[in-house]
Design a protein around this motif. Sequence first.
Motif, PDB file in Angstrom:
ATOM      1  N   HIS A 154      37.760  28.137  25.464  1.00 16.50           N
ATOM      2  CA  HIS A 154      39.091  28.237  26.078  1.00 16.50           C
ATOM      3  C   HIS A 154      39.578  29.685  26.127  1.00 16.50           C
ATOM      4  O   HIS A 154      39.333  30.475  25.214  1.00 16.50           O
ATOM      5  N   ALA A 181      43.148  28.671  34.814  1.00 17.89           N
ATOM      6  CA  ALA A 181      44.571  28.485  34.575  1.00 17.89           C
ATOM      7  C   ALA A 181      45.391  29.360  35.522  1.00 17.89           C
ATOM      8  O   ALA A 181      44.863  30.235  36.212  1.00 17.89           O
ATOM      9  N   LYS A 182      46.707  29.136  35.538  1.00 18.11           N
ATOM     10  CA  LYS A 182      47.581  29.901  36.426  1.00 18.11           C
ATOM     11  C   LYS A 182      47.580  31.387  36.079  1.00 18.11           C
ATOM     12  O   LYS A 182      47.800  32.230  36.946  1.00 18.11           O
ATOM     13  N   THR A 187      38.792  28.169  31.250  1.00 20.51           N
ATOM     14  CA  THR A 187      38.307  27.249  30.231  1.00 20.51           C
ATOM     15  C   THR A 187      36.959  26.726  30.702  1.00 20.51           C
ATOM     16  O   THR A 187      36.858  26.150  31.795  1.00 20.51           O
ATOM     17  N   TYR A 251      39.372  17.622  31.443  1.00 21.59           N
ATOM     18  CA  TYR A 251      38.804  18.926  31.789  1.00 21.59           C
ATOM     19  C   TYR A 251      37.610  18.770  32.707  1.00 21.59           C
ATOM     20  O   TYR A 251      37.450  19.492  33.693  1.00 21.59           O
TER      21      TYR A 251
END
Length: 285
Positions: A154, A181-182, A187, A251
């Motif tokens: 992560h 992610a933003k 991840t 995920y």
Amino acid sequence: MIFAEYLVLSSLVLGVKLFLYQTQQIQFVEVGDTAKIHCSSKENLEGGSKMFWYLRREGETPTCIKRCLDDQNVSKFTCKHETHGSTLEIRNIQKSDSGIYYCAFRYSSYLLFGNGSRLIVGDSYTNSSWVMLLVPFPHGIQATETVNLACVIHGVSSPVHVSWNVSGDLQEQGLTRSVKAKDGSLTLINHISVPRDTWASGKIFTCEVKFNSSGNSVKKSARYPEVHSSRCESQMVRFAVAIFLAVLMVYLSLAWIAAIPVQPSAKLLKQDCHDGFCANNMQFA
């Protein structure tokens, strides 16, 4: 493994014996340095005029970054040719250049691809990085022939190198999927499938993650547990594992949608390249 199967199939269909080999499975490079990625074949590559190079970044579709025929143009990417080989040189390399590089040879209206070389630029580790190893609970695998183990990495800034070993014996690399992610961090989920008897044999399974070229790595290990807990403790453990597996499934679902793997044989519709770059106009099956 998937690439090898497709290459054999495409060669049989096309009636050719051309195979492309990329022996550098992983390469770490510091920011600003020059990377060299080699591709070779037992057959004559015709001076490199039919060679192309593709880059697949995490979570993105493959893009043609270099057509070797245009190598008289000075650019960030340069092709160096031999009779049975082609080398891609990448100067002043940046972290955004991290990814998997594939050589490709144009045969008729098709492209034959190499097996790929992963390039990791700089340090992928960040302050929010962590590694977790997810394994199945013993009572849930009696009805299955194989079990899945997953290594979750992560909060990294770019790809990492993941390897597995079983009681010290190196295994094949697992399949990696990614979710962005933003904030741009990644991840990564790398998982392997092993026979149920192998997992239940008591051997130690270790996932090792390398973030940079310094040699430092993070290792997470697990083995088939011997359960001697009370009923209450057993229920708590099952509940915790269920939560982990639920998160993993989310995920993986997102990753399968986000990651589109390159196909090693593609129909060549057009190939427009200017100043050393190719238009992304390949149609992949």
